[in-house]
Scaffold this motif. Structure first.
Motif, PDB file in Angstrom:
ATOM      1  N   HIS A 173      -2.506  10.614 -67.833  1.00 29.15           N
ATOM      2  CA  HIS A 173      -1.619   9.466 -67.727  1.00 29.15           C
ATOM      3  C   HIS A 173      -0.537   9.515 -68.799  1.00 29.15           C
ATOM      4  CE1 HIS A 173      -1.952   5.341 -69.814  1.00 29.15           C
ATOM      5  NE2 HIS A 173      -0.812   5.322 -69.191  1.00 29.15           N
ATOM      6  N   ILE A 174      -0.850  10.097 -69.959  1.00 31.49           N
ATOM      7  CA  ILE A 174       0.116  10.201 -71.052  1.00 31.49           C
ATOM      8  C   ILE A 174       1.050  11.391 -70.851  1.00 31.49           C
ATOM      9  CG2 ILE A 174       0.328  10.617 -73.555  1.00 31.49           C
ATOM     10  CD1 ILE A 174      -0.708   7.801 -72.529  1.00 31.49           C
ATOM     11  N   GLU A 175       0.498  12.439 -70.248  1.00 34.21           N
ATOM     12  CA  GLU A 175       1.249  13.662 -70.064  1.00 34.21           C
ATOM     13  C   GLU A 175       2.591  13.373 -69.391  1.00 34.21           C
ATOM     14  OE1 GLU A 175       0.400  18.159 -68.558  1.00 34.21           O
ATOM     15  OE2 GLU A 175      -1.093  16.653 -68.065  1.00 34.21           O
ATOM     16  N   GLY A 176       3.638  13.939 -69.936  1.00 39.34           N
ATOM     17  CA  GLY A 176       4.961  13.708 -69.366  1.00 39.34           C
ATOM     18  C   GLY A 176       5.641  12.483 -69.944  1.00 39.34           C
ATOM     19  N   PHE A 177       4.858  11.619 -70.601  1.00 33.29           N
ATOM     20  CA  PHE A 177       5.423  10.410 -71.197  1.00 33.29           C
ATOM     21  C   PHE A 177       5.481  10.506 -72.725  1.00 33.29           C
ATOM     22  CE2 PHE A 177       3.496   8.152 -67.358  1.00 33.29           C
ATOM     23  CZ  PHE A 177       4.716   7.911 -66.754  1.00 33.29           C
ATOM     24  N   ALA A 178       4.745  11.452 -73.290  1.00 32.30           N
ATOM     25  CA  ALA A 178       4.544  11.502 -74.751  1.00 32.30           C
ATOM     26  C   ALA A 178       5.845  11.371 -75.542  1.00 32.30           C
ATOM     27  CB  ALA A 178       3.818  12.788 -75.133  1.00 32.30           C
ATOM     28  N   ALA A 179       6.907  12.005 -75.056  1.00 31.18           N
ATOM     29  CA  ALA A 179       8.183  12.001 -75.784  1.00 31.18           C
ATOM     30  C   ALA A 179       8.801  10.609 -75.856  1.00 31.18           C
ATOM     31  CB  ALA A 179       9.160  12.971 -75.130  1.00 31.18           C
ATOM     32  N   GLU A 180       8.338   9.703 -75.013  1.00 28.63           N
ATOM     33  CA  GLU A 180       8.934   8.358 -74.969  1.00 28.63           C
ATOM     34  C   GLU A 180       8.223   7.348 -75.865  1.00 28.63           C
ATOM     35  OE1 GLU A 180       9.028   6.948 -70.973  1.00 28.63           O
ATOM     36  OE2 GLU A 180      10.183   8.651 -70.250  1.00 28.63           O
ATOM     37  N   VAL A 181       7.122   7.777 -76.476  1.00 28.97           N
ATOM     38  CA  VAL A 181       6.351   6.822 -77.272  1.00 28.97           C
ATOM     39  C   VAL A 181       6.983   6.621 -78.648  1.00 28.97           C
ATOM     40  CG1 VAL A 181       4.093   6.322 -78.294  1.00 28.97           C
ATOM     41  CG2 VAL A 181       4.234   7.457 -76.060  1.00 28.97           C
ATOM     42  N   ALA A 182       7.157   5.354 -79.039  1.00 28.85           N
ATOM     43  CA  ALA A 182       7.698   5.016 -80.363  1.00 28.85           C
ATOM     44  C   ALA A 182       6.551   4.750 -81.325  1.00 28.85           C
ATOM     45  CB  ALA A 182       8.592   3.786 -80.260  1.00 28.85           C
ATOM     46  N   TRP A 183       6.651   5.301 -82.532  1.00 31.04           N
ATOM     47  CA  TRP A 183       5.561   5.219 -83.509  1.00 31.04           C
ATOM     48  C   TRP A 183       5.966   4.458 -84.766  1.00 31.04           C
ATOM     49  CZ3 TRP A 183       0.755   7.012 -82.309  1.00 31.04           C
ATOM     50  CH2 TRP A 183       0.671   7.870 -81.197  1.00 31.04           C
ATOM     51  N   VAL A 184       5.044   3.690 -85.307  1.00 28.51           N
ATOM     52  CA  VAL A 184       5.207   3.091 -86.634  1.00 28.51           C
ATOM     53  C   VAL A 184       4.411   3.953 -87.598  1.00 28.51           C
ATOM     54  CG1 VAL A 184       4.779   1.084 -88.087  1.00 28.51           C
ATOM     55  CG2 VAL A 184       5.422   0.779 -85.687  1.00 28.51           C
ATOM     56  N   THR A 185       5.089   4.450 -88.638  1.00 27.88           N
ATOM     57  CA  THR A 185       4.419   5.376 -89.561  1.00 27.88           C
ATOM     58  C   THR A 185       4.319   4.834 -90.980  1.00 27.88           C
ATOM     59  OG1 THR A 185       6.498   6.482 -90.050  1.00 27.88           O
ATOM     60  CG2 THR A 185       5.186   7.386 -88.240  1.00 27.88           C
ATOM     61  N   LYS A 186       5.045   3.751 -91.286  1.00 24.33           N
ATOM     62  CA  LYS A 186       5.067   3.251 -92.670  1.00 24.33           C
ATOM     63  C   LYS A 186       4.958   1.739 -92.721  1.00 24.33           C
ATOM     64  CE  LYS A 186       8.840   5.894 -94.272  1.00 24.33           C
ATOM     65  NZ  LYS A 186       9.922   5.995 -95.256  1.00 24.33           N
ATOM     66  N   SER A 187       4.389   1.218 -93.803  1.00 23.49           N
ATOM     67  CA  SER A 187       4.570  -0.188 -94.143  1.00 23.49           C
ATOM     68  C   SER A 187       5.273  -0.198 -95.491  1.00 23.49           C
ATOM     69  CB  SER A 187       3.231  -0.929 -94.211  1.00 23.49           C
ATOM     70  OG  SER A 187       2.521  -0.568 -95.364  1.00 23.49           O
ATOM     71  N   GLY A 188       6.449  -0.746 -95.550  1.00 21.64           N
ATOM     72  CA  GLY A 188       7.267  -0.616 -96.758  1.00 21.64           C
ATOM     73  C   GLY A 188       7.524   0.865 -96.999  1.00 21.64           C
ATOM     74  N   GLN A 189       7.171   1.363 -98.178  1.00 17.92           N
ATOM     75  CA  GLN A 189       7.377   2.790 -98.478  1.00 17.92           C
ATOM     76  C   GLN A 189       6.089   3.595 -98.328  1.00 17.92           C
ATOM     77  OE1 GLN A 189      10.347   4.193 -98.685  1.00 17.92           O
ATOM     78  NE2 GLN A 189      11.020   2.093 -98.284  1.00 17.92           N
ATOM     79  N   THR A 190       5.004   2.898 -97.999  1.00 17.03           N
ATOM     80  CA  THR A 190       3.700   3.570 -97.932  1.00 17.03           C
ATOM     81  C   THR A 190       3.427   4.105 -96.532  1.00 17.03           C
ATOM     82  OG1 THR A 190       3.003   1.815 -99.436  1.00 17.03           O
ATOM     83  CG2 THR A 190       1.275   3.286 -98.621  1.00 17.03           C
ATOM     84  N   GLU A 191       3.085   5.378 -96.460  1.00 17.45           N
ATOM     85  CA  GLU A 191       2.712   5.967 -95.174  1.00 17.45           C
ATOM     86  C   GLU A 191       1.427   5.297 -94.674  1.00 17.45           C
ATOM     87  OE1 GLU A 191       3.882   8.779 -93.367  1.00 17.45           O
ATOM     88  OE2 GLU A 191       5.686   8.828 -94.623  1.00 17.45           O
ATOM     89  N   LEU A 192       1.381   4.948 -93.416  1.00 19.23           N
ATOM     90  CA  LEU A 192       0.128   4.433 -92.847  1.00 19.23           C
ATOM     91  C   LEU A 192      -0.890   5.579 -92.803  1.00 19.23           C
ATOM     92  CD1 LEU A 192       1.214   2.224 -89.814  1.00 19.23           C
ATOM     93  CD2 LEU A 192       0.935   1.588 -92.208  1.00 19.23           C
ATOM     94  N   GLU A 193      -2.160   5.217 -92.930  1.00 20.20           N
ATOM     95  CA  GLU A 193      -3.198   6.236 -92.867  1.00 20.20           C
ATOM     96  C   GLU A 193      -3.172   6.922 -91.506  1.00 20.20           C
ATOM     97  OE1 GLU A 193      -7.400   5.144 -93.847  1.00 20.20           O
ATOM     98  OE2 GLU A 193      -6.392   4.674 -95.762  1.00 20.20           O
ATOM     99  N   GLU A 194      -2.928   6.070 -90.522  1.00 22.02           N
ATOM    100  CA  GLU A 194      -2.897   6.597 -89.156  1.00 22.02           C
ATOM    101  C   GLU A 194      -1.690   5.949 -88.479  1.00 22.02           C
ATOM    102  OE1 GLU A 194      -5.666   6.636 -85.275  1.00 22.02           O
ATOM    103  OE2 GLU A 194      -6.398   5.424 -86.962  1.00 22.02           O
TER     104      GLU A 194
END
Ligand code: 86X
Length: 572
Positions: free
Chosen positions: A146-167
């Protein structure tokens, strides 16, 4: 940054670019010294003066000013649409490509669609709920297919403030993977079924095809229904009930004709069993558009997410699931289908204001006329009509006529001193400019009747134009030339994916060749390749006046035996 396509369309994403005063003021804010700021403020004033003068000059042409539409729908459809959504105050552009502000005029339409659909699914037994915006990577990728073919369209949150999220966490592009783990917990026994939930929310899909307000945006509003049943029979039934409700939203509310059908294997939701769809059409550019989909997921997701129930027969069973969605795209389709060179044309059922009253003021009698207009508005409002009296004293009637025509208000009532004396009201319909005089006493009934009639006329007009855009083709040689007449094509088809892929390639190549031969260098033209829109249901083929598939018919594209009639088109 504006995308290349937006730049090409001449759209100014930078709000200050069209407004020298605002640009100068912004610069002023950025300057460090007070002296600089003063200097800039002076420059801003001068720029504002110059802008006002320029605006005044452009209004000298009779009836025309920069507020009104400046592009004709048939001359440059893309430009026309961009102007339309901004000038009708539906959309404000934003400084992230593909994201738009929905202003009250368009949000009110979404509210109406929401209320119409929401009350009907509730009577069917569906409940609303709300699930989180975010999803972990582990969950999002549970259902690989279901994800295949869509992966490039997913938006990710990677930080809170300047700190990288663990995941890193993803913003939902759709909520299957967010909802179904909870479904697995909630569904234990056949007594827990059916489970029928709906969610109204925003979703984000970071697409790279060029964005168009409402039609393709990176964030959009929708409803997503996710249901689970004990039997396939119940699931099948719901798929069609929801599809018909979607048809009703488009046809009965938005006055946009749609065609119901089944998606091909290539075009269906890959994670599901089958996808039903309603397909709309934009006659001006000959493009079809997917209007809404209702999927039967079968047991694919229930197996993946372990949504199992005790059937009371001593055995465990996987649930049968559906999902279905309708988005703010519907508003864009409505605007594209009905709009004209003066602006938006709204069917009464979706119009935030159905009737606009414009008082025609005469020196010395202003207060009387305003009083009469206000009373008229009250009488109509009491009868449940969405009405407004435009009593602004800084705009003349001609300006108000243009303004409310641009906004698409279905019916205008004019009320002047002579009308008041004669006990009449003059009505003008937005759809065709037809005028009629009502008596003041009978105005409520007359307006109700007019709005009903306008709703019907708007749909009929669109249906006739849409019907004239469907052509039947039986051999390949006629396929692209027919599409080039801005049509959809109904053709006998083998219903094989490789053939559909082949049609896509060949129609793309042939379109390009034909364009080159015709000396067309129109870079605005989208890809010329065609795909199946749907395999229309038998009743639809009949309703459209076409013969059903004949025995022994050959596929128009590959000469194999045809086993379906497919509707093809260039699409959004
Ligand atoms: C398909 C399927 C389905 C519930 C609907 O059409 C109606 C409402 N969902 C949605 N689809 C995706 O599954 C999808 C997944 C990811 Cl990860 C993505 F980035 C984009 C997607 N677009 C559509």
């Amino acid at each position: 940054m504006a995308s290349a396509a937006e730049a090409m369309l001449g759209l100014q994403v930078d709000a200050t670019a069209d407004d020298p005063a605002a640009a100068a003021a912004e610069k002023a804010a950025k300057r460090k010294t007070a002296k600089d700021a003063k200097k800039a403020a002076k420059a801003a004033k001068a720029a504002a003066k110059a802008a006002a003068k320029a605006a005044a000059q452009t209004t000298t042409k009779k009836g025309a000013n920069r507020d009104g539409m400046e592009t004709s729908k048939n001359d440059d459809f893309g430009q026309w649409y961009s102007q339309l959504v901004v000038k009708a105050e539906m959309i404000e552009f934003y400084d992230i490509s593909g994201c738009y502000i929905l202003r009250p005029w368009s949000y009110a339409m979404w509210d109406t669609i929401h209320d119409y659909f929401d009350s009907r699914i509730k009577s069917m037994g569906v409940q609303n709920a709300y699930f989180p915006l975010f999803v972990t990577e582990k969950r999002l990728t549970t259902e690989e297919d279901h994800i295949e073919g869509f992966a490039a369209e997913v938006a990710w949150v990677t930080k809170s403030g300047q700190t990288e999220l663990e995941e890193p966490i993803a913003v939902r592009p759709t909520s299957e993977t967010i909802m179904y783990p909870a479904y697995a917990k909630w569904i234990r026994s056949h007594r827990d079924l059916p489970l029928r939930l709906n969610q109204w929310s925003n979703v984000v899909r970071w697409e790279f095809k060029y964005p168009t307000p409402f039609i393709r945006s990176r964030e959009f509003l929708w409803q997503e229904g996710h249901t689970a049943f004990a039997t396939k029979r119940e699931a099948d039934k719901e798929v069609l009930e929801i599809l018909d409700l979607y048809r009703s939203v488009y046809e009965d509310v938005l006055a946009v004709p749609v065609i119901k059908g089944m998606k091909s294997e290539k075009e269906k939701f890959a994670g599901g069993l089958y996808t039903t769809t309603i397909e709309g059409f934009i006659p001006t550019n000959g493009r079809a558009i997917q209007a809404a989909t209702s999927h039967c997921l079968g047991q694919n997701f229930s197996k993946m997410f372990k949504i199992e129930f005790d059937g009371g027969d001593g055995a465990m069973h996987y649930a049968w699931q559906n999902s279905w969605g309708l988005t703010t795209r519907s508003i864009g389709v409505m605007a594209m289908v009905h709009g004209d060179d003066k602006g938006l044309v709204l069917p009464p059922k979706i119009a935030p204001i159905q009737v606009i009253i414009v008082p025609i003021l005469k020196k010395g009698k202003e207060s009387n006329i305003i009083k009469a207009a206000t009373q008229l508005a009250k009488d109509l409002q009491d009868a449940g009509i969405k009405v407004k009296a435009d009593t602004r004293d800084d705009k003349n009637p001609g300006w108000k006529f243009n303004y409310w025509e641009l906004k698409g208000v279905p019916l205008r009532l004019e009320l002047g001193p002579r009308d008041i004396e004669a006990g009449t009201v003059m009505a003008t319909r937005r759809i065709d400019g037809d005028k009629e005089t009502y008596t003041r006493n009978g105005v409520v009934d007359a307006v109700k009747k007019a709005l009903d009639d306008i709703q019907k006329c708007t749909f009929e007009k669109a249906r006739i134009e849409r019907d004239a855009s469907i052509k039947s083709v039986t051999k390949w040689e006629d396929f692209v030339p027919t599409l080039d007449q801005r049509t959809m094509v109904l053709a006998p088809w083998c219903n094989e994916t490789p053939c559909e892929e082949d049609v896509k390639v060949r129609s793309g190549e042939e379109s390009q060749r034909r364009q080159e031969e015709a000396g067309e260098t129109d870079i605005r033209a989208l890809s010329g390749s065609a795909k199946t829109l749907c395999l229309p249901f038998r009743e639809e083929v009949e309703r459209l006046g076409f013969k059903e598939l004949e025995k022994g018919a050959k596929c128009f594209a590959c000469d194999c035996t045809a086993n379906a009639l497919a509707l093809w088109g260039r699409s959004y």
